[in-house]
Scaffold this motif. Sequence first.
Motif, PDB file in Angstrom:
ATOM      1  N   PHE A   1       0.903  -1.283  -0.024  1.00  0.00           N
ATOM      2  CA  PHE A   1      -0.211   0.054   0.150  1.00  0.00           C
ATOM      3  C   PHE A   1       0.956   1.209   0.016  1.00  0.00           C
ATOM      4  O   PHE A   1       2.319   1.368   0.218  1.00  0.00           O
ATOM      5  N   LYS A   2       0.166   2.404  -0.318  1.00  0.00           N
ATOM      6  CA  LYS A   2       1.047   3.580  -0.335  1.00  0.00           C
ATOM      7  C   LYS A   2       1.466   4.020   1.125  1.00  0.00           C
ATOM      8  O   LYS A   2       0.753   3.874   1.959  1.00  0.00           O
ATOM      9  N   PHE A   3       2.479   4.582   0.983  1.00  0.00           N
ATOM     10  CA  PHE A   3       3.314   5.235   2.099  1.00  0.00           C
ATOM     11  C   PHE A   3       3.785   4.145   3.266  1.00  0.00           C
ATOM     12  O   PHE A   3       4.187   4.213   4.295  1.00  0.00           O
ATOM     13  N   ARG A   4       3.766   2.867   2.640  1.00  0.00           N
ATOM     14  CA  ARG A   4       4.218   1.696   3.561  1.00  0.00           C
ATOM     15  C   ARG A   4       5.664   1.880   4.093  1.00  0.00           C
ATOM     16  O   ARG A   4       5.742   1.882   5.354  1.00  0.00           O
ATOM     17  N   GLU A   5       6.419   2.077   3.232  1.00  0.00           N
ATOM     18  CA  GLU A   5       7.940   2.626   3.836  1.00  0.00           C
ATOM     19  C   GLU A   5       7.850   3.733   4.857  1.00  0.00           C
ATOM     20  O   GLU A   5       8.756   3.784   5.789  1.00  0.00           O
ATOM     21  N   VAL A   6       7.279   4.824   4.487  1.00  0.00           N
ATOM     22  CA  VAL A   6       7.182   5.997   5.462  1.00  0.00           C
ATOM     23  C   VAL A   6       6.764   5.483   6.875  1.00  0.00           C
ATOM     24  O   VAL A   6       7.484   6.101   7.652  1.00  0.00           O
ATOM     25  N   ILE A   7       5.736   4.721   6.799  1.00  0.00           N
ATOM     26  CA  ILE A   7       5.186   4.445   8.028  1.00  0.00           C
ATOM     27  C   ILE A   7       6.000   3.550   8.765  1.00  0.00           C
ATOM     28  O   ILE A   7       6.339   3.498  10.283  1.00  0.00           O
ATOM     29  N   TYR A   8       6.801   2.785   7.942  1.00  0.00           N
ATOM     30  CA  TYR A   8       7.802   1.783   8.446  1.00  0.00           C
ATOM     31  C   TYR A   8       8.812   2.539   9.308  1.00  0.00           C
ATOM     32  O   TYR A   8       9.379   2.407  10.254  1.00  0.00           O
ATOM     33  N   LEU A   9       9.509   3.426   8.524  1.00  0.00           N
ATOM     34  CA  LEU A   9      10.278   4.599   9.073  1.00  0.00           C
ATOM     35  C   LEU A   9       9.978   5.298  10.211  1.00  0.00           C
ATOM     36  O   LEU A   9      10.616   5.681  11.021  1.00  0.00           O
ATOM     37  N   TYR A  10       8.879   5.491  10.088  1.00  0.00           N
ATOM     38  CA  TYR A  10       8.158   6.307  11.520  1.00  0.00           C
ATOM     39  C   TYR A  10       8.523   5.494  12.644  1.00  0.00           C
ATOM     40  O   TYR A  10       8.654   5.970  13.869  1.00  0.00           O
ATOM     41  N   PHE A  11       7.959   4.116  12.437  1.00  0.00           N
ATOM     42  CA  PHE A  11       8.371   3.151  13.744  1.00  0.00           C
ATOM     43  C   PHE A  11       9.568   3.198  14.046  1.00  0.00           C
ATOM     44  O   PHE A  11       9.945   3.072  15.140  1.00  0.00           O
ATOM     45  N   ILE A  12      10.242   2.816  13.157  1.00  0.00           N
ATOM     46  CA  ILE A  12      11.704   2.676  13.341  1.00  0.00           C
ATOM     47  C   ILE A  12      12.490   3.915  13.998  1.00  0.00           C
ATOM     48  O   ILE A  12      13.481   3.717  14.841  1.00  0.00           O
ATOM     49  N   THR A  13      12.212   5.153  13.530  1.00  0.00           N
ATOM     50  CA  THR A  13      12.892   6.242  14.196  1.00  0.00           C
ATOM     51  C   THR A  13      12.774   6.325  15.665  1.00  0.00           C
ATOM     52  O   THR A  13      13.682   6.656  16.386  1.00  0.00           O
ATOM     53  N   GLY A  14      11.842   5.584  16.325  1.00  0.00           N
ATOM     54  CA  GLY A  14      11.857   5.436  17.530  1.00  0.00           C
ATOM     55  C   GLY A  14      13.077   4.788  18.235  1.00  0.00           C
ATOM     56  O   GLY A  14      13.395   4.958  19.553  1.00  0.00           O
TER      57      GLY A  14
END
Length: 276
Positions: free
Chosen positions: A99-112
């Motif tokens: 789905f769209k923005f999947r990698e962006v959401i993944y990076l959002y979590f990993i930024t933690g």
Amino acid sequence: MIKSPLRIAIYAFAVLCAVVFLYPLLFSFQNSLKDNTEIYGDAVFSFPSDWLWSNYKQAVVDGNMLWAIFNSFFYAAAGTLLALLLALMASFVLSRLNFKFREVIYLYFITGLMIPVFSLMIPISRLIGTVNGFNNYFVLIILYAVIELPFAIFLISGFMRGISKEIDESAVIDGCKPRTLLFRILLPLTMPAISTAGILAFFSIYNDLIWNVLLITDKNMYNISMALFSFVGQYGAVQMGPTFASIMITIIPTVVVYLLFQEKVENGLSAGAVKE
């Protein structure tokens, strides 16, 4: 048989590591049977002149260590289970669905993973204060789970990406729903990564000090780290004997758990280190 110099050096280094690891345990046990005069006045490796087993009774009764151990286990177990459940579902979405923005959401979590926990102390404590969340088991467990979530997602989603997607396609053709695919098919295949994430999260929460100091003032909710401060006097004087006895008591449960689940712990850590 003559050992090579390299092998002798390796053995010597291994013995040195063993001594460095065992020294704190022996030091704590030895001093758990002394009073402050002997601890500060005698040589480091001297035996107690009077073996004060009463320090252990004082740790249990005055320090309330058994209840603190229960609290630590409860926080760790509940926080770990919640973190693993959320991480498993998030990893499924991030690694198996397109789905769209999947990698962006993944990076959002990993930024933690990259944010120092000390930078979160004041904002989170203010936020929890505004919702009257101090001295609240539910709030603390949610916080522990959220803090452990980024690493759990990183570990589980990385492992899940290595599982062939042909399994998903076959399951969908057979009429399998996403929930069934996740919990009946992918969950058993991902157990090595889940075990590793669970073990690391459990001991991270079990040994927490920061959030218990900030968010808990009720002594009945103290975890082990906070309970160890019970023997600090009003003017900073510390009863070292009961404090060391408390430390020894807190070590026993983790050693017992490790001995009971030694094989699973080691298999989980080694299997989680590589993708099959």
